[in-house]
Design an enzyme around this catalytic site. Structure first.
Site, PDB file in Angstrom:
ATOM      1  CD  GLN A  79      -8.547  -9.144   7.074  1.00  0.00           C
ATOM      2  OE1 GLN A  79      -9.306  -9.961   7.562  1.00  0.00           O
ATOM      3  NE2 GLN A  79      -7.552  -9.514   6.327  1.00  0.00           N
TER       4      GLN A  79
ATOM      5  CG  HIS B 219      -4.317 -10.954   9.561  1.00  0.00           C
ATOM      6  ND1 HIS B 219      -3.863 -12.180   9.930  1.00  0.00           N
ATOM      7  CD2 HIS B 219      -5.644 -11.107   9.315  1.00  0.00           C
ATOM      8  CE1 HIS B 219      -4.859 -13.059   9.915  1.00  0.00           C
ATOM      9  NE2 HIS B 219      -5.959 -12.428   9.544  1.00  0.00           N
TER      10      HIS B 219
ATOM     11  CD  GLU C  38      -7.838 -12.475   1.897  1.00  0.00           C
ATOM     12  OE1 GLU C  38      -7.513 -11.369   2.394  1.00  0.00           O
ATOM     13  OE2 GLU C  38      -7.263 -13.536   2.198  1.00  0.00           O
ATOM     14  CG  HIS C  39     -11.776 -12.183   4.245  1.00  0.00           C
ATOM     15  ND1 HIS C  39     -10.462 -11.759   4.283  1.00  0.00           N
ATOM     16  CD2 HIS C  39     -11.756 -13.507   4.520  1.00  0.00           C
ATOM     17  CE1 HIS C  39      -9.689 -12.801   4.587  1.00  0.00           C
ATOM     18  NE2 HIS C  39     -10.439 -13.867   4.733  1.00  0.00           N
TER      19      HIS C  39
ATOM     20  CG  ASP D 288     -10.342 -15.949   9.174  1.00  0.00           C
ATOM     21  OD1 ASP D 288     -10.493 -15.906   7.945  1.00  0.00           O
ATOM     22  OD2 ASP D 288     -10.203 -14.932   9.893  1.00  0.00           O
TER      23      ASP D 288
ATOM     24  CG  HIS E 194      -2.375 -30.454 -38.905  1.00  0.00           C
ATOM     25  ND1 HIS E 194      -1.054 -30.110 -38.946  1.00  0.00           N
ATOM     26  CD2 HIS E 194      -2.765 -30.310 -37.604  1.00  0.00           C
ATOM     27  CE1 HIS E 194      -0.648 -29.755 -37.724  1.00  0.00           C
ATOM     28  NE2 HIS E 194      -1.665 -29.871 -36.885  1.00  0.00           N
TER      29      HIS E 194
END
Lengths: 422, 422
Positions: free
Chosen positions: B250, B253, B318-319, B352, B411
């Site tokens: 991770q 990145h 996220e993960h 991934d 209506h």
């Protein structure tokens, strides 16, 4: 009501993005709420709603008084509408699932309700108990634990009895007397009185819409609502008096509302135009409806059914009525519409109040990519990945090859280290 | 890697809303593209990507050359990953449904794919064929007819061969050499070369994220992506070397990426911290990974499993990796996470690249209210309402009662007129 040929007409609308002034006003309100909390809410409610409040939250006593003030028959109808809405939305529930492989792998998707949501209910001079039901029931069906409502108070600081009863019938315990962008700010950032929520839903005016877009990312939002619209497709079997009544029911909302009829019958076009004028005369909201019909009302004459269907998909209307001899036969050709009302009985108000489907719908052509408010808005999904030992042995080298193709060596090594030790 | 007690730590992150300067830059780029079309795209691509292009669209010849330049084994692995991704996403397909009543009423929900989508694929110096597969395959499974990709070109005007092959394998025929906010502008407003789309998906940098928020409403968007994150929960059965490798995958990145380990074992914490230092040494992207670990890497020691789970739901990562002796037993307690990786084999890179679930996931705590990219993002629903004659007769007065409660007489009359004539 004006009649024109559909062919060559420019009919697509686009959602208003607001003016720079509106946007700056919204950002300023959001910042004020973020920084000053309740103090800002009291001040802004005084300024915009003319109400001097002591407390932002509706009390149990106010709810009891609301019940006492309403006709029993009205309460019963609210309950019946709530039951219908609940029954429909229960069909939308999605289940978690897994799929397994012989190599030991388990893949799947977990469905979880949101923890907390804030439902905006327009208010002020008007009262929309139906919007309370439509906003809160799908959340409750989804399993959301905390459902809060915000709605602007009247100048005397009160909230309409019907709104309070609808909220209570939906099982909502948190009702705040806050309107506009300041309600969005309170739900997003939280204040002394209002705990923040995870998602904000419900339609509002342009300030509410812009505020929702502004806070999107910090919280979730459902959609950005524009003015309401109806588009009716009618063939020669349709009754002009019904069509006119349905067009006017849209037009009475506000001057920005859009009412469009597309028909292959010149006679239906002409008769409906006359009926609109005739029925308009005795409407209590005549002024609004007339202004709306003049600004945004059109009857288009289509040469063919196909031309009419293409126009519908071009507009992607919020509400679509199909009044033709075999309405279901056209369903497969309708690509974009928030709600599709089929046949002569299916007047829009049937769906607005009672049938069960949601009346919070994508407007301004956003039905091209958005759906009615529903249970989907109150759940989210998580992927599930449990990789098998055999699977890792078989696929490991392929995975690290892809990682290296992207230049991500640490990704590749996270796989390699596991293969080395197996 | 720093180790600290979980108790009392502030761990929740919030999605960056961008600075005022970034926002103004994005608005200016969007306006430029809206007004000048292709001219703006050529100019901005020269400015930001250093590429002088003659044509914005990738040609068939470029795609043929891409295939010729890639190893056959790499092409095969891309194909196998694509097949896995397709198989998983097919499970997400939702069907239209109806429900009928004896009173003649038919209610339901129609599922329709979007007409057109634009998939943003980050690029420039790096190449992410996996992002092409993850963005386009769910759209293709959903039945979207027109799928276009935009990705920034390299300075020589080319696009990475692996990206082109991945696009072609996903059946995408429109690939544009456009990056950043200008790609979002092109997809939203359309230019001479790029037809507008109905929805824009895919992660990008802060400019892409802000541009997507800006155009939301004119087009649909999937989510607003922030920096990538992993959170691992490990008990005493976890292997520190694996944990360290996953944290580093991770961290490589970018510096903004977040890597968090929560463990109930002091030994696992200490060993993992040492392993991170050891493994970091030989990484090609050591500088980035180290900066990320120093800024955003933490090992938390939890007193109990419950404390750890609460922290996970607070972060909504996220993960999420769960490396414990019975990982599935914890699944019911996980409320918020983009993807949940269970067990020692389920290293994040498995998901991934290859397993099948999507790698475009909600970041920065937005898993509280958002889901992984999936087929849901490429369909929308329309409500179906066909009211029965008996139903209208039975319910009509109740519907007009609710309409009048809201002060909407037109209506009510749209219903009444039908009752009068029945």
């Amino acid at each position: 009501m004006k009649i024109q040929q559909l062919k060559g007409a420019r009919i697509r609308k686009q959602l208003s993005q607001g003016t720079n002034e509106q946007r700056e006003a919204v950002i300023s309100i959001l910042n004020q709420v973020k920084e000053q909390g309740d103090t800002a809410l009291f001040e802004l409610t005084g300024k915009f709603d003319g109400a001097q409040l002591d407390d932002l939250k509706v009390t149990d006593v106010e709810i009891e008084k609301a019940y006492a003030s309403l006709d029993v028959e009205v309460i019963d109808v609210i309950r019946e509408a709530a039951a219908n809405i609940k029954a429909y939305h229960k069909k939308q529930i999605q289940e978690s699932w897994i799929t397994t492989k012989k190599d030991g792998t388990v893949l799947g998707q977990k469905v979880t309700p949101l923890d907390s949501v804030g439902v905006y209910v327009p208010g002020g001079t008007a009262a929309y108990p139906s919007s309370v039901l439509m906003g809160t029931i799908p959340a409750s069906v989804a399993g959301v634990e905390r459902i809060a409502i915000a709605t602007p108070p009247r100048a005397d600081g009160s909230i309409s009895a019907s709104v309070l009863v609808a909220a209570n019938e939906s099982g909502v315990s948190e009702i705040y007397k806050i309107g506009g962008a300041q309600a969005v700010g309170a739900f997003t950032f939280g204040t002394e009185s209002v705990a923040p929520v995870d998602k904000i839903v419900g339609p509002g005016n342009i300030y509410v819409a812009l505020a929702k877009r502004e806070v999107f990312g910090i919280v979730g939002i459902d959609m950005i609502a524009g003015p309401s619209e109806i588009m009716i497709y009618a063939d020669e079997t349709a009754k002009p008096a019904y069509l006119a009544a349905d067009l006017l029911s849209q037009a009475e909302h506000d001057q920005m509302a859009t009412s469009i009829l597309v028909t292959t019958s010149i006679e239906v076009a002409e008769e409906t135009s006359k009926e609109v004028i005739r029925q308009l005369e005795s409407l209590p909201r005549k002024e609004i409806a007339e202004a709306s019909i003049i600004s945004n009302g059109v009857i288009y004459i289509a040469n063919t059914e196909e031309e009419a269907i293409n126009a519908i998909n071009e507009v992607a209307p919020e509400h679509l009525e199909i009044v033709a001899h075999e309405p279901f036969e056209l369903l497969g050709q309708i690509k974009h519409a928030g709600a599709i009302f089929l046949g002569k009985n299916s007047s829009e108000p049937v769906g607005d109040y009672f049938a069960g489907p949601n009346h919070v719908l994508p407007t301004s052509g956003t039905a091209r990519f958005s759906s009615p408010l529903g249970v989907d808005d109150f759940i989210k999904k998580s992927s599930i990945i449990s990789y098998g030992t055999d699977a890792l042995y078989n696929d490991g080298r392929k995975i690290s090859k892809l990682a290296r193709l992207e230049g991500l060596e640490a990704h590749a090594r996270a796989i390699d280290i596991r293969l080395e030790e197996e």
